[in-house]
Each structure stands twice: as structure tokens, then as C-alpha cells.
Write an enzyme that holds these catalytic residues in place. Structure first.
Site, PDB file in Angstrom:
ATOM      1  N   TYR A  99    -161.262 -22.292  50.320  1.00 60.75           N
ATOM      2  CA  TYR A  99    -159.830 -22.473  50.537  1.00 60.75           C
ATOM      3  C   TYR A  99    -159.464 -23.948  50.303  1.00 60.75           C
ATOM      4  O   TYR A  99    -160.177 -24.853  50.749  1.00 60.75           O
ATOM      5  CB  TYR A  99    -159.472 -22.042  51.965  1.00 60.75           C
ATOM      6  N   LYS A 157    -152.618 -15.029  58.406  1.00 57.43           N
ATOM      7  CA  LYS A 157    -152.686 -14.077  57.306  1.00 57.43           C
ATOM      8  C   LYS A 157    -152.735 -12.639  57.838  1.00 57.43           C
ATOM      9  O   LYS A 157    -151.752 -12.145  58.319  1.00 57.43           O
ATOM     10  CB  LYS A 157    -153.870 -14.417  56.407  1.00 57.43           C
ATOM     11  N   ASP A 159    -165.563 -18.446  57.157  1.00 56.65           N
ATOM     12  CA  ASP A 159    -164.112 -18.251  57.200  1.00 56.65           C
ATOM     13  C   ASP A 159    -163.864 -16.775  56.876  1.00 56.65           C
ATOM     14  O   ASP A 159    -164.032 -16.349  55.731  1.00 56.65           O
ATOM     15  CB  ASP A 159    -163.443 -19.180  56.182  1.00 56.65           C
ATOM     16  N   ARG A 179    -151.296 -27.457  78.294  1.00 61.80           N
ATOM     17  CA  ARG A 179    -152.256 -27.740  77.221  1.00 61.80           C
ATOM     18  C   ARG A 179    -153.656 -27.239  77.564  1.00 61.80           C
ATOM     19  O   ARG A 179    -154.526 -27.158  76.705  1.00 61.80           O
ATOM     20  CB  ARG A 179    -152.253 -29.244  76.895  1.00 61.80           C
TER      21      ARG A 179
HETATM   22  C1  LIG Z   1    -154.496 -19.925  54.807  1.00 62.77           C
HETATM   23  C2  LIG Z   1    -155.947 -20.108  54.941  1.00 62.77           C
HETATM   24  C3  LIG Z   1    -156.464 -21.124  55.761  1.00 62.77           C
HETATM   25  C4  LIG Z   1    -155.577 -22.125  56.477  1.00 62.77           C
HETATM   26  O1  LIG Z   1    -154.876 -21.512  57.508  1.00 62.77           O
HETATM   27  P1  LIG Z   1    -153.413 -21.989  58.017  1.00 62.77           P
HETATM   28  O2  LIG Z   1    -153.098 -20.990  59.052  1.00 62.77           O
HETATM   29  O3  LIG Z   1    -152.506 -21.991  56.829  1.00 62.77           O
HETATM   30  O4  LIG Z   1    -153.579 -23.372  58.553  1.00 62.77           O
HETATM   31  C5  LIG Z   1    -157.838 -21.213  55.874  1.00 62.77           C
HETATM   32  N1  LIG Z   1    -158.674 -20.366  55.219  1.00 62.77           N
HETATM   33  C6  LIG Z   1    -158.207 -19.397  54.420  1.00 62.77           C
HETATM   34  C7  LIG Z   1    -159.171 -18.490  53.725  1.00 62.77           C
HETATM   35  C8  LIG Z   1    -156.832 -19.225  54.251  1.00 62.77           C
HETATM   36  O5  LIG Z   1    -156.384 -18.265  53.436  1.00 62.77           O
END
Ligand SMILES: *Cc1c(COP(=O)(O)O)cnc(C)c1O
Length: 372
Positions: A97, A193, A168, A46
Site C-alpha cells: 500500500y 475499507k 495487512d 484518551r
Molecule cells: C487504505 C489502506 C491503508 C490505509 O488506511 P487508512 O484508513 O486510509 O489510513 C492501509 N493498507 C491498505 C491495504 C489500504 O487499502
């Protein structure tokens, strides 16, 4: 490690995070270990992992900071928000998001934070508000309306008044924009993504230039336990190596599809900052390298959008985005997305041939004609 900072991003994507010693595997292999023999650098699983470190090194070099990987984008976002002091006032995009908004709402209902939504594409409104908050959460382009926030100006203003800023950068990736270079305190990613890029893993990351924050993020990851998987970080670094090439193709295909969609009689509106007619085109042109591969288009209503999605043969109806596959999602169907136009379809443009994608879209749009 060779000095990496002067190479082009495409080169860094390939060369960062490698071991340079003779006889070492070219790429850091997945290390599956819950524990390590005494006397070494890590100790327990961890606390760290060589595969995480390789991924973090590469993403950090690309964003221009130190990266810390988390089990998911949400894990990265939750840990970032946990750094804010109790009662902190947070300004955030009205169309952030879904998961970010849900988390912020919960933290507010628990009395942990005070939150205030804002249209981040309205620079004057953001600049007016920034002096009255403790932290600024940003996304650009926004999801799913593809609005572009004037990040360089907003981040400079936040810095001037000592407000913590988080971007983000999931939609844009560091190949399109690097918010830390504009003064952002923190960049977060859903590496699920574009970075992973193959719709086969969940992973998140936080990147910062502030070594105290970086250390605190690692401490929280260790204590709260939202650690990334070994295989996930291995695959994400594998994905990152080809991201610039994928993105270049995906962006150019998105541009062609956006243009063709905007000329189609059944399409009411296309939102893509790469279109010369898009209200945010000039802003995107001045601050982004390319326009990303996400676009949204609107047909008459929800029924038409669902009929269109049902008629598609190649493009996959699914949520999530950023993979090699072109995917489509009617966002209004999700609780919390009531403000999105009902007939809006968000398209994550993948690597299929542009003409095959257009044939699929055109064929499905023609079905709207037939049944109208
Ligand atoms: C999918 C997404 C998240 C969350 O991420 P996960 O990997 O699904 O937990 C946060 N911000 C944006 C812009 C996203 O598209």
C-alpha cells in the site's frame, strides 16, 4: 460474555461485542465522553471508550487475537512500525500500500529503520531473505496487482527464525484469511475499507495474540493520541456485522465480472485470483476462503483507461475501496505507482446487481471501440 470461539464467523460477526446483561441495549451505543466520573474503569477519553471496546472485541474474536483500534489504517500502521527497535531491518512488498511504502521510506531516511522491498509472491526469494531481517511486512492479495503471497509457508518460516511478521489484512478481511492462525505476530487493518464498508468513515486496527504487544499498542495510542472516534468505531462495528454477507455477494459478483472481462476483446489482462487462469489461483484456492472482491484489468493504455472511466455511468471513479459501491481507479496516476501498468484499472466490486455492473462496463468498453 458467552463463549464465542466455537461459532462460525458469520455468527461471531453478529454476536461478538454485545453486552449480555438484562436491560442493556442490544448493541453498545456510541459513548460520547471526553471524561468519566472518578472511581470507574476508564477515567479520561484518551484512555478508553466502551464503543471502542465493543468494536475491538468483535474484530479480535474474528481475527483470533486482541484488537486495538486506531484513528485510521495509517495510524495503526505507524504505531505498529513504532514497536520495532531502532535500526530494525524490514522486508516489505514492492507493491505494498502506497501509504505504507511512504512511511517506511520516511523512517529509513530518518535513520530509524532499514528497508528492503521484495516480490512477496516469490516464495523462494522471501524465504531466502527472511533470515537476514528483523521484521517482515506482508500484504496478500497485493494492491493493485492482486498477487497472492504464500502466507502459511512464509509466516511459519518467519516464526522459525524469530522474525516479527505483520500482515495487512485489509483486502482479504478475516472472513477470507486469518493470518494469526498461521503464526503472524500482528495483523493490521484499514477498517476504512471492507469493515466499515460504506465509504463513510476512517478507522484502523491492530490485532495480536501477544498480550505484551497489545498492552504496548494501547500505551502508545494513549500517549501518541491516534485514538479512534466514537462514531467511527460504532459505525465500523455496525459494518462488521454485515461484512460476511456483503463479502459473499461482492466476491461472487467479482468472479462473474472477472470472467466476462477476461473474454472481452478490449481487455488485455485480468488479475483476479479467482480466475482459473490466474497464475495465483491454485495458491489462493488452497489458503483463502474465497478470493476477495478486488480485481484489476488492463486496457491498451492510460488514455483508453481514462476514456473508459469517463464513460461509466454507474461505477464510480474514485480511489479507496471496500464499500457497497463499485469503484474504479487507474492506479498509475498516483505518484509512487509508476510500476503499475498505465492502462490498469483497479475495481472494487460492490453490491449492485452484477448485470447492471456488466452493462456499465460493456458500454464503456464499447466506447473504446468507437473511438479507436
Ligand atoms: C487504505 C489502506 C491503508 C490505509 O488506511 P487508512 O484508513 O486510509 O489510513 C492501509 N493498507 C491498505 C491495504 C489500504 O487499502
Amino acid at each position: 460474555m458467552v463463549e464465542m470461539r466455537d461459532y462460525h464467523p458469520e455468527t461471531l460477526a453478529v454476536a461478538a461485542g454485545r453486552v449480555e446483561s438484562p436491560g442493556a441495549p442490544l448493541n453498545v451505543p456510541p459513548t460520547f465522553a471526553s471524561t468519566y466520573r472518578d472511581g470507574g474503569a476508564i477515567g479520561y477519553g484518551r484512555w478508553g471508550n466502551p464503543t471502542w471496546s465493543a468494536f475491538e472485541e468483535a474484530l479480535g474474536v474474528l481475527e483470533g487475537g486482541d484488537a486495538v483500534a486506531f484513528s485510521s489504517g495509517q495510524g495503526a500502521i505507524a504505531t505498529t512500525l513504532s514497536l520495532l527497535p531502532p535500526g530494525a531491518r524490514v522486508l516489505y512488498p514492492v507493491d505494498a500500500y502506497l501509504g505504507t511504502r511512504a512511511l517506511l521510506s520516511r523512517l529509513e531516511s530518518e535513520g530509524r529503520l532499514t528497508i528492503r522491498p521484495i516480490d512477496v509472491t516469490d516464495t523462494d526469494a522471501v524465504l531466502d531473505a527472511v533470515g537476514h531481517v528483523d521484521a517482515l511486512w506482508l500484504e496478500s492479495p497485493t494492491n493493485p496487482l492482486l498477487g497472492v503471497a504464500e502466507l502459511p509457508r512464509i509466516l511459519t518460516a518467519a516464526n522459525d527464525v524469530g522474525v516479527v511478521s505483520v500482515v495487512d489484512n485489509t483486502f482479504a478481511t478475516p472472513f477470507v484469511q486469518r493470518p494469526l492462525t498461521w503464526g503472524a505476530t500482528i495483523v493490521v487493518h484499514s477498517a476504512t475499507k471492507y469493515i466499515g464498508g460504506h465509504s463513510d468513515l476512517l478507522l484502523g486496527a491492530v490485532v495480536t495474540r501477544d498480550s505484551q504487544r497489545r498492552d504496548e499498542l494501547v500505551r502508545r495510542r494513549t500517549l501518541d493520541g491516534a485514538i479512534p472516534g466514537t462514531m467511527e468505531t460504532y459505525l465500523a462495528l455496525r459494518g462488521l456485522r454485515t461484512l460476511p454477507v456483503r463479502l459473499a455477494r461482492q466476491q461472487s459478483t467479482a468472479g462473474v465480472l472477472a470472467t466476462r472481462l477476461s473474454e472481452h476483446a478490449r481487455v488485455m489482462r485480468v488479475r483476479y485470483p479467482g480466475l482459473a487462469t490466474d497464475p495465483h489461483h491454485g495458491r489462493a484456492l488452497s489458503q483463502m476462503k474465497g478470493f476477495g472482491a478486488m480485481l484489476a484489468f488492463e486496457v491498451a493504455d492510460a488514455a483508453a483507461a481514462d476514456r473508459l472511466t469517463g464513460a461509466l455511468e454507474l461505477i464510480v471513479g474514485t480511489t479507496s475501496l471496500g464499500g457497497v459501491e463499485t469503484t474504479i481507479d487507474r492506479r498509475h496516476r498516483w505518484p509512487g505507482e509508476e510500476n503499475v501498468p498505465p492502462g490498469l484499472l483497479r475495481l472494487s466490486v460492490g453490491l449492485e446487481h452484477v448485470d447492471d455492473l456488466w452493462m456499465d462496463l460493456e458500454g464503456a468498453l464499447a466506447q473504446l471501440d468507437a473511438r479507436a
